[in-house]
Design an enzyme around this catalytic site. Structure first.
Site, mmCIF file in Angstrom:
data_model
loop_
_atom_site.group_PDB
_atom_site.id
_atom_site.type_symbol
_atom_site.label_atom_id
_atom_site.label_comp_id
_atom_site.label_asym_id
_atom_site.label_seq_id
_atom_site.Cartn_x
_atom_site.Cartn_y
_atom_site.Cartn_z
ATOM 1 N N ARG A 1 0.865 -1.172 -0.122
ATOM 2 C CA ARG A 1 0.061 0.024 0.011
ATOM 3 C C ARG A 1 0.969 1.297 0.020
ATOM 4 O O ARG A 1 0.977 2.105 -1.009
ATOM 5 C CB ARG A 1 -1.100 0.117 1.166
ATOM 6 N N ASP A 2 1.527 1.541 0.963
ATOM 7 C CA ASP A 2 2.355 2.708 1.188
ATOM 8 C C ASP A 2 3.523 2.863 0.272
ATOM 9 O O ASP A 2 3.995 3.855 -0.311
ATOM 10 C CB ASP A 2 2.981 2.909 2.762
ATOM 11 N N HIS B 1 6.575 4.509 12.426
ATOM 12 C CA HIS B 1 6.550 4.476 11.122
ATOM 13 C C HIS B 1 7.413 5.430 10.612
ATOM 14 O O HIS B 1 7.131 6.687 10.618
ATOM 15 C CB HIS B 1 5.213 4.810 10.556
ATOM 16 N N HIS C 1 10.510 7.217 8.118
ATOM 17 C CA HIS C 1 10.868 7.306 6.671
ATOM 18 C C HIS C 1 12.471 7.617 6.558
ATOM 19 O O HIS C 1 12.840 8.388 7.410
ATOM 20 C CB HIS C 1 10.218 8.412 5.834
ATOM 21 N N CYS D 1 11.593 5.791 -3.940
ATOM 22 C CA CYS D 1 12.419 6.078 -5.147
ATOM 23 C C CYS D 1 13.350 7.165 -5.008
ATOM 24 O O CYS D 1 12.883 8.522 -4.742
ATOM 25 C CB CYS D 1 11.470 6.297 -6.289
ATOM 26 N N ASN E 1 10.230 4.828 2.644
ATOM 27 C CA ASN E 1 9.817 4.072 3.652
ATOM 28 C C ASN E 1 11.204 3.434 4.106
ATOM 29 O O ASN E 1 11.653 2.889 3.336
ATOM 30 C CB ASN E 1 8.855 2.958 3.372
HETATM 31 MG MG MG Z 1 5.292 5.589 4.839
#
Ligand code: MG
Length: 296
Positions: A6-7, A199, A201, A232, A241
Site C-alpha cells: 500500500r504505502d 513508522h 521514513h 524511489c 519508507n
Molecule cells: Mg510511509
C-alpha cells in the site's frame, strides 16, 4: 507491519498489474510477515495505482495465517472494505492541522469527529482498526511539531476505539534524540506502548537508528516496506519508507525473533523489483542481489 503493497506502491509511478500485487503479498506471507497492509479503499481517481483493491483482496481470500488490512479514508471506503470482507482497516490523520487540511480537505478536529463514526461502525462489524498519525516529528507546512501534539491525537484515536496507533515521521526528519524525547513524554502521559507502532521514513538516513531507540524503549511494532518500496531516490518527495529487509537484518543481529526469513523476503521484493523503473533502495536487498566478485 509490512506496508509495501500500500504505502510503497502508491508512491510508484509504474502501474503494477493486479496479478503481480497478489503474488507479492503471497510471497511476503511466505517470508513470514504476519501483518500486511494490502491496499487502500481511496477513490480510484485519487490513487489510480490502488484502484484494484477489491480484486487484490478477492484473490487473497484464501491466504491464511496473515492479517491483511486496508486504508479507509471515508464512509465510502469503509463500505467497500466491508463488501470486500476486509477484517482490518486503518484511518489516517496527522499531528498538525495544516497537513490534514492539505490531504483530506478537513480540519484535524473534523477528521477525528468523522473517524468516530467510521471506527464505531468498523468495530461493530468485528474489524480491527489502526489509526495513523502523520507529521508527528515535523510538518512540511508547520515545521516543528511538539511531542504533546502527536500524543494528544494518538490518545484521541485510542479513545475512539482504535486498537493500535502508528506514529509517523512523514517527512523523515526525526533523529534518535527526537524519538527518545517523544517516547519519554508519551510514556509519562501513559500511552500504551504495546499498542503503539512506529513508522519511519529514511529520507535523511535516520530511520533504522530511530527504530533501535524505539526497541530499546519498549516498542515492538514497526512499519516498513519490502525493498524500501516507495522510496524511489529519483523522485522528489518520494516517501522513503524504511526497508523491511534492513529492519529485519538489524533486529536479527540484536537477537530478536521476527519469524521472517530474509532470503524469502528478498524473493518477495524481487517480484516487484523487475517491474519498477528504478532500483529498490533497500541496502540489504541490493547486497543480496549483487554477485560477489574478486578483485582483478
Ligand atoms: Mg510511509
Amino acid at each position: 507491519m509490512e506496508v509495501g503493497p500500500r504505502d510503497g506502491l502508491q508512491n510508484e509511478r509504474v502501474r503494477i498489474p493486479t496479478a503481480s500485487k497478489v503474488r507479492f503479498v503471497q510471497a511476503l506471507a511466505e517470508a513470514g510477515l504476519r501483518r500486511i497492509e494490502v491496499s487502500s479503499f481511496v477513490h480510484p481517481m485519487a490513487i489510480p495505482q490502488l484502484a484494484d483493491a477489491e480484486q487484490v483482496f478477492a484473490a487473497l481470500a484464501a491466504l491464511e495465517g496473515c492479517r491483511l488490512s486496508a486504508l479507509v479514508p471515508n464512509d465510502r471506503g469503509l463500505e467497500r472494505a466491508l463488501a470486500a470482507q476486509v477484517r482490518e482497516i486503518a484511518v489516517f490523520t496527522a499531528a498538525t492541522d495544516t497537513f490534514v487540511r492539505h490531504n483530506i480537505r478537513a480540519s484535524l478536529r473534523e477528521s477525528l469527529d468523522h473517524f468516530a463514526s467510521i471506527v464505531r461502525t468498523a468495530k461493530g462489524h468485528g474489524m480491527a482498526v489502526r489509526g495513523y498519525v502523520s507529521t508527528v516529528f515535523g510538518c512540511p507546512y508547520e515545521g516543528e511539531v511538539l511531542p504533546s501534539q502527536g500524543i494528544a491525537v494518538a490518545r484521541e484515536l485510542f479513545d475512539l476505539g482504535c486498537d493500535e496507533v502508528s506514529i509517523g515521521d512523514t517527512i523523515g526528519v526525526a533523529t534518535p534524540g527526537d524519538v527518545a524525547r517523544w517516547l519519554g513524554e508519551a510514556q509519562r502521559t501513559g500511552l500504551p506502548f504495546e499498542r503503539i507502532a512506529l513508522h519511519f521514513h529514511d529520507t535523511r538516513g535516520t530511520a533504522l537508528a530511530n527504530v533501535l531507540i524505539g526497541v530499546q524503549m519498549g516498542i515492538r511494532t514497526f512499519d516498513s516496506s519490502a525493498g524500501g518500496l516507495g522510496g524511489c531516490p529519483y523522485a522528489p518527495g518520494a516517501s522513503g519508507n524504511l526497508a523491511t529487509e534492513d529492519l529485519v537484518f538489524a533486529l536479527h543481529g540484536l537477537g530478536y525473533e521476527t519469524g521472517i526469513s530474509l532470503d524469502k523476503l528478498v524473493e518477495a521484493s524481487s517480484v516487484i523489483a523487475t517491474q519498477l523503473d528504478h532500483l529498490l533502495p533497500s541496502r540489504y536487498y541490493q547486497a543480496a542481489r549483487v554477485t560477489p566478485c574478486l578483485p582483478a
